[in-house]
Enzyme design. Structure first.
Site, PDB file in Angstrom:
ATOM      1  N   ASP A 199       3.072   5.952  -6.017  1.00 31.46           N
ATOM      2  CA  ASP A 199       3.235   5.193  -4.768  1.00 31.46           C
ATOM      3  C   ASP A 199       4.301   5.840  -3.885  1.00 31.46           C
ATOM      4  O   ASP A 199       5.205   6.511  -4.389  1.00 31.46           O
ATOM      5  CB  ASP A 199       3.630   3.744  -5.115  1.00 31.46           C
ATOM      6  CG  ASP A 199       3.413   2.800  -3.940  1.00 31.46           C
ATOM      7  OD1 ASP A 199       2.645   3.138  -3.020  1.00 31.46           O
ATOM      8  OD2 ASP A 199       4.022   1.711  -3.956  1.00 31.46           O
ATOM      9  N   ASN A 214      -7.535  -0.488  -2.007  1.00 33.17           N
ATOM     10  CA  ASN A 214      -7.187   0.539  -1.004  1.00 33.17           C
ATOM     11  C   ASN A 214      -8.285   0.744   0.045  1.00 33.17           C
ATOM     12  O   ASN A 214      -8.042   1.366   1.080  1.00 33.17           O
ATOM     13  CB  ASN A 214      -6.827   1.876  -1.670  1.00 33.17           C
ATOM     14  CG  ASN A 214      -5.492   1.850  -2.394  1.00 33.17           C
ATOM     15  OD1 ASN A 214      -5.299   2.517  -3.413  1.00 33.17           O
ATOM     16  ND2 ASN A 214      -4.527   1.090  -1.880  1.00 33.17           N
TER      17      ASN A 214
HETATM   18  C1  IPE Z   1      -1.050   1.097  -5.860  1.00 32.63           C
HETATM   19  O1  IPE Z   1      -0.358   1.382  -4.704  1.00 32.63           O
HETATM   20  C2  IPE Z   1      -2.365   1.857  -5.892  1.00 32.63           C
HETATM   21  C3  IPE Z   1      -2.251   3.290  -6.079  1.00 32.63           C
HETATM   22  C4  IPE Z   1      -1.154   3.955  -6.322  1.00 32.63           C
HETATM   23  C5  IPE Z   1      -3.498   4.002  -6.007  1.00 32.63           C
HETATM   24  P1  IPE Z   1      -0.498   0.466  -3.399  1.00 32.63           P
HETATM   25  O2  IPE Z   1       0.397   1.053  -2.371  1.00 32.63           O
HETATM   26  O3  IPE Z   1      -1.933   0.326  -3.030  1.00 32.63           O
HETATM   27  O4  IPE Z   1       0.035  -0.946  -3.915  1.00 32.63           O
HETATM   28  P2  IPE Z   1       0.645  -2.159  -3.133  1.00 32.63           P
HETATM   29  O5  IPE Z   1      -0.256  -2.448  -1.963  1.00 32.63           O
HETATM   30  O6  IPE Z   1       2.010  -1.740  -2.670  1.00 32.63           O
HETATM   31  O7  IPE Z   1       0.722  -3.265  -4.135  1.00 32.63           O
HETATM   32  C1  IPE Z   2       0.255   5.880  -2.656  1.00 38.67           C
HETATM   33  O1  IPE Z   2       1.035   5.931  -1.524  1.00 38.67           O
HETATM   34  C2  IPE Z   2      -1.123   6.460  -2.436  1.00 38.67           C
HETATM   35  C3  IPE Z   2      -2.212   5.478  -2.520  1.00 38.67           C
HETATM   36  C4  IPE Z   2      -2.054   4.207  -2.725  1.00 38.67           C
HETATM   37  C5  IPE Z   2      -3.548   5.983  -2.355  1.00 38.67           C
HETATM   38  P1  IPE Z   2       0.938   4.844  -0.384  1.00 38.67           P
HETATM   39  O2  IPE Z   2      -0.068   5.324   0.636  1.00 38.67           O
HETATM   40  O3  IPE Z   2       0.669   3.499  -0.921  1.00 38.67           O
HETATM   41  O4  IPE Z   2       2.382   4.939   0.234  1.00 38.67           O
HETATM   42  P2  IPE Z   2       3.288   3.741   0.767  1.00 38.67           P
HETATM   43  O5  IPE Z   2       3.364   2.709  -0.306  1.00 38.67           O
HETATM   44  O6  IPE Z   2       2.626   3.215   2.005  1.00 38.67           O
HETATM   45  O7  IPE Z   2       4.609   4.384   1.053  1.00 38.67           O
HETATM   46 MG    MG Z   3       1.867   1.974  -1.513  1.00 36.89          MG
END
Ligand code: IPE
Ligand code: IPE
Ligand code: MG
Length: 274
Positions: free
Chosen positions: A51, A99
């Site tokens: 993340d 996502n």
């Molecule tokens: C969790 O991250 C999913 C992945 C790393 C693929 P998210 O960014 O989607 O999770 P939330 O929305 O912060 O819970």
């Molecule tokens: C994780 O990074 C990647 C996926 C969930 C696909 P994020 O895109 O969730 O990054 P933040 O949480 O917005 O920083």
């Molecule tokens: Mg995230």
């Protein structure tokens, strides 16, 4: 004290035997951390919620997709060092069923980056004897993504080292729903008393694999976000503020060292304690 020195000495010898020197420079912080890792107490399965790509990009005034692109370099490093350390299973949460709620352009970029990764990395996966697997509702992905995924899995299928599982269009609840459907399809006349933990486990995407011992989440959020809900029952959870594109070998070694300091109880009490 003597036992302590013996263990440390063995660990150093062990890691240099594995030729981690190609990855880890002598005298570096990584080498120092590595010398402290006990090869006898490695997590068998590490699962990672990758993340913070978006935050990494916004800190640099870049579009979110730059963060996703930068995150690929972390994937490459973490996969390679995990395999060389002798981790049996590494599961990476790459795309959740939730996502899809993101802007279409971001989703499309994530899928393109995945295809790019799969095309580029197969040779390196083979060099490191890594077998690629996926889990999630793969059938709902675009056919071009499925084709790349199938090809990469097929081309690494005979590798006998670490299993690298990419969780794609994955959620823990969907996995349980799929498992229960599969149970009923395989055993239409099932009696309630026949439902056991073992039966459910046999129908999960992760059947046959050890549960994660160590669950890492980057970027500081103290939540599970629908990842491996069943399997993390007794995982040790490690949350770091480091954003995924900044999470490199030394950070993984720090997580493993932290894990090795934990006292795992599994509900029991510690022997010699009253
Ligand atoms: C969790 O991250 C999913 C992945 C790393 C693929 P998210 O960014 O989607 O999770 P939330 O929305 O912060 O819970
Ligand atoms: C994780 O990074 C990647 C996926 C969930 C696909 P994020 O895109 O969730 O990054 P933040 O949480 O917005 O920083
Ligand atoms: Mg995230």
């Amino acid at each position: 004290m003597l036992a302590f020195i013996t263990v440390r000495h063995t660990a150093n010898g062990f890691w240099s035997m594995l030729n981690l020197k190609g990855l880890v420079r002598d005298g570096s912080r990584e080498a120092h951390l590595l010398s402290q890792v006990d090869p006898q107490r490695l997590p068998r399965h590490i699962a990672v919620i990758m993340d913070g790509n978006g935050r990494w990009a916004s800190q640099r005034h870049l579009p979110r997709v730059s963060g996703h692109r930068a995150g690929i370099d972390s994937v490459r490093e973490i996969v390679e060092i995990s395999a060389r350390l002798g981790i049996e299973v590494l599961t990476l949460y790459a795309f959740s069923t939730e996502n899809w709620k993101r802007p279409r352009t971001e989703v499309n970029t994530l899928m393109s980056l995945l295809k790019e990764y799969l095309q580029r990395e197969v040779a390196r996966l083979n060099e490191n004897n890594i077998a690629l697997l996926s889990m999630g509702r793969i059938e709902e992905l675009a056919s071009s993504v499925r084709q790349e995924l199938d090809a990469a899995c097929h081309r690494t299928a005979s590798n006998t080292g670490m299993k690298l599982i990419i969780a794609l269009n994955y959620s823990g609840r969907a996995e349980l729903v799929d498992a229960f459907r599969d149970v009923l399809q395989s055993h239409p006349n099932l009696q309630p008393s026949s439902i056991t933990e073992q039966l459910i486990e046999q129908h999960l995407y992760t059947r046959g694999l050890p549960d994660p011992d160590l669950l890492i989440r980057t970027s500081g959020e103290m939540r599970i976000s629908n990842f491996l809900l069943w399997q993390i029952a007794y995982a040790e959870i490690y949350v770091t503020e480091t954003l995924w594109p900044d999470f490199r070998r030394e950070h993984l070694l720090e997580a493993i060292l932290d894990f090795q300091k934990r006292e795992r109880r599994f509900g029991a009490i510690i022997v010699n304690q009253t």
